[in-house]
Structure formats: C-alpha cells, structure tokens
Design a protein around this motif. Structure first.
Motif, mmCIF file in Angstrom:
data_model
loop_
_atom_site.group_PDB
_atom_site.id
_atom_site.type_symbol
_atom_site.label_atom_id
_atom_site.label_comp_id
_atom_site.label_asym_id
_atom_site.label_seq_id
_atom_site.Cartn_x
_atom_site.Cartn_y
_atom_site.Cartn_z
ATOM 1 N N ILE A 13 0.841 -1.201 0.000
ATOM 2 C CA ILE A 13 0.000 0.000 0.000
ATOM 3 C C ILE A 13 0.874 1.248 0.000
ATOM 4 O O ILE A 13 0.588 2.222 -0.713
ATOM 5 C CB ILE A 13 -0.972 -0.034 1.189
ATOM 6 C CG1 ILE A 13 -1.914 -1.236 1.054
ATOM 7 C CG2 ILE A 13 -1.759 1.268 1.292
ATOM 8 C CD1 ILE A 13 -2.696 -1.570 2.289
ATOM 9 N N LEU A 14 1.963 1.234 0.786
ATOM 10 C CA LEU A 14 2.892 2.364 0.807
ATOM 11 C C LEU A 14 3.451 2.615 -0.595
ATOM 12 O O LEU A 14 3.478 3.755 -1.061
ATOM 13 C CB LEU A 14 4.031 2.096 1.792
ATOM 14 C CG LEU A 14 5.157 3.126 1.817
ATOM 15 C CD1 LEU A 14 4.628 4.512 2.184
ATOM 16 C CD2 LEU A 14 6.238 2.686 2.798
ATOM 17 N N ARG A 15 3.851 1.565 -1.288
ATOM 18 C CA ARG A 15 4.375 1.716 -2.652
ATOM 19 C C ARG A 15 3.301 2.288 -3.584
ATOM 20 O O ARG A 15 3.587 3.134 -4.439
ATOM 21 C CB ARG A 15 4.892 0.385 -3.190
ATOM 22 C CG ARG A 15 5.519 0.561 -4.583
ATOM 23 C CD ARG A 15 6.182 -0.688 -5.101
ATOM 24 N NE ARG A 15 7.267 -1.056 -4.206
ATOM 25 C CZ ARG A 15 7.509 -2.302 -3.801
ATOM 26 N NH1 ARG A 15 6.779 -3.302 -4.221
ATOM 27 N NH2 ARG A 15 8.511 -2.551 -2.990
ATOM 28 N N GLN A 16 2.040 1.830 -3.424
ATOM 29 C CA GLN A 16 0.948 2.361 -4.254
ATOM 30 C C GLN A 16 0.785 3.862 -4.031
ATOM 31 O O GLN A 16 0.657 4.630 -4.989
ATOM 32 C CB GLN A 16 -0.365 1.650 -3.925
ATOM 33 C CG GLN A 16 -0.446 0.234 -4.406
ATOM 34 C CD GLN A 16 -1.694 -0.488 -3.883
ATOM 35 O OE1 GLN A 16 -2.392 -0.020 -2.986
ATOM 36 N NE2 GLN A 16 -1.967 -1.653 -4.448
ATOM 37 N N LEU A 25 11.520 7.454 -2.368
ATOM 38 C CA LEU A 25 11.673 7.014 -0.978
ATOM 39 C C LEU A 25 12.252 8.144 -0.122
ATOM 40 O O LEU A 25 11.855 8.326 1.020
ATOM 41 C CB LEU A 25 12.578 5.777 -0.900
ATOM 42 C CG LEU A 25 11.949 4.447 -1.302
ATOM 43 C CD1 LEU A 25 13.008 3.351 -1.334
ATOM 44 C CD2 LEU A 25 10.829 4.068 -0.362
ATOM 45 N N GLU A 26 13.189 8.885 -0.687
ATOM 46 C CA GLU A 26 13.806 9.998 0.049
ATOM 47 C C GLU A 26 12.766 11.060 0.405
ATOM 48 O O GLU A 26 12.766 11.581 1.529
ATOM 49 C CB GLU A 26 14.949 10.620 -0.770
ATOM 50 C CG GLU A 26 15.767 11.628 0.004
ATOM 51 C CD GLU A 26 16.444 11.038 1.233
ATOM 52 O OE1 GLU A 26 16.474 11.734 2.273
ATOM 53 O OE2 GLU A 26 16.934 9.890 1.184
ATOM 54 N N LEU A 39 11.923 2.446 5.043
ATOM 55 C CA LEU A 39 10.856 2.500 4.043
ATOM 56 C C LEU A 39 11.059 1.423 2.981
ATOM 57 O O LEU A 39 10.114 0.740 2.589
ATOM 58 C CB LEU A 39 10.807 3.882 3.376
ATOM 59 C CG LEU A 39 10.348 5.035 4.255
ATOM 60 C CD1 LEU A 39 10.602 6.366 3.554
ATOM 61 C CD2 LEU A 39 8.885 4.889 4.625
ATOM 62 N N SER A 40 12.298 1.267 2.542
ATOM 63 C CA SER A 40 12.612 0.253 1.544
ATOM 64 C C SER A 40 12.312 -1.153 2.082
ATOM 65 O O SER A 40 11.730 -1.982 1.384
ATOM 66 C CB SER A 40 14.083 0.371 1.132
ATOM 67 O OG SER A 40 14.404 -0.619 0.185
#
Length: 181
Positions: A13-16, A25-26, A39-40
């Motif tokens: 969901i975070l990637r979406q 990501l930064e 995060l990764s």
C-alpha cells in the motif's frame, strides 16, 4: 467480502501511495521521519512496521492509519480473522474493525493493553479526534497535560493532534474511534 489474508500488506500500500503521488523514498522519508532504508524494507516486506511507524507514515502522508493496513474498499473485518498489529513488545494489540470511511472520516479499532503497558503516541494530523470507549479494565489517558482515569463502560474524547499516552496498571480493552478532518 475478500479474504482478510489476501489483503495487501502495508509495504504494498505504501508503494501504491508513493507511485500515485510520484514520490521517491527519500521524499517520503523527509515527509514522515521514517528512514529511507526502513521504508525500503517495509515496501519489500522484509520488515513489519510497528504502530508508531505506521502512525508516522500516515501522519506524514496525510492518510488515515487504516489506509496503510487495509485497502479503503473493505467495509467489514472480523477481528478473529486477522492478526493484530502489536506494539510495546506485544503488550499492546490493535485490531482494525472498520477501515477508514471517506464518507464520515472515521475508522474503528479494538485495542487491548496488557498489565503495565504504556504506549505513547505522537500528535496526529491537525483536527484528528479520538474517542475511547472502555470495554474492561483500567486506563490512564494523558493528553498533553491533562490526565484522566477510565474504567469499564466509561468514554473519553480528545483532540489527537496533541501527543497522548495510554497506560494501564492491570490491563484493559477498549474501542478507539478515530476521526480525521
């Protein structure tokens, strides 16, 4: 109703969300205070985020906490069919009962705290409110400089855009209704 076991994990969901908003990501790390490596790891599924980390992500991304734990299209979850989110070395368990409803800005959780558990929560997004509905046990809520003692069948509402703390001497269970502006 979809099988709860088939629901996307927080990293998916975070990637979406990141993809929808065209964020690196930064950039998400700066917005949320969660490190880029963490995060990764969350996105790859090699690390399970704690409630505190999920709150940082939700606050920084300005999404309801439940958006990171279940997709918004789910309208009903049975607590016995899902694993709780655990915090404080397993002394705090939280089950998402009803995910964020965009029509009323609300999500509902069932929370249990084992004896001696203390959980501190950072301030949530401006305008966020929490409603604590005690089921059993004792709970000391500290919101800013205000402290309230709750027991079964009592309720409390407060502005969750202030740091707050949940503490119990003997253990408790309660429902937590969270509303977002």
């Amino acid at each position: 109703m979809p099988d709860p076991g088939s629901q996307p994990q927080p990293g998916v969901i975070l990637r979406q969300i990141r993809t929808e908003r065209n964020l690196s990501l930064e950039q998400v790390a700066v917005m949320t205070g969660v490190s880029r490596p963490m995060l990764s790891q969350i996105e790859r599924g090699s690390s399970t985020p704690t409630v505190t980390t999920l709150w940082k992500l939700a606050s920084g991304l300005k999404v309801p906490l439940s958006r990171l734990t279940r997709p918004a299209s789910v309208t009903l979850l049975r607590s016995l069919q899902q694993d709780p989110i655990e915090e404080e070395d397993g002394k705090m368990k939280a089950w998402l009962l009803f995910p964020f409803d965009p029509d009323n800005g609300t999500e509902i959780w069932r929370v249990t705290l084992d004896a001696g558990c203390v959980h501190s929560s950072q301030a949530h997004a401006p305008g966020t409110r929490e409603y604590i509905l005690m089921e059993s046990g004792d709970l000391t809520m500290t919101v800013g400089s205000c402290r309230e003692q709750l027991t079964s069948r009592q309720a409390l509402q407060f502005g969750a855009d202030t740091a707050h703390q949940y503490a119990t001497a003997d253990g408790c269970s309660f429902y937590n209704v969270i509303t977002y502006q």
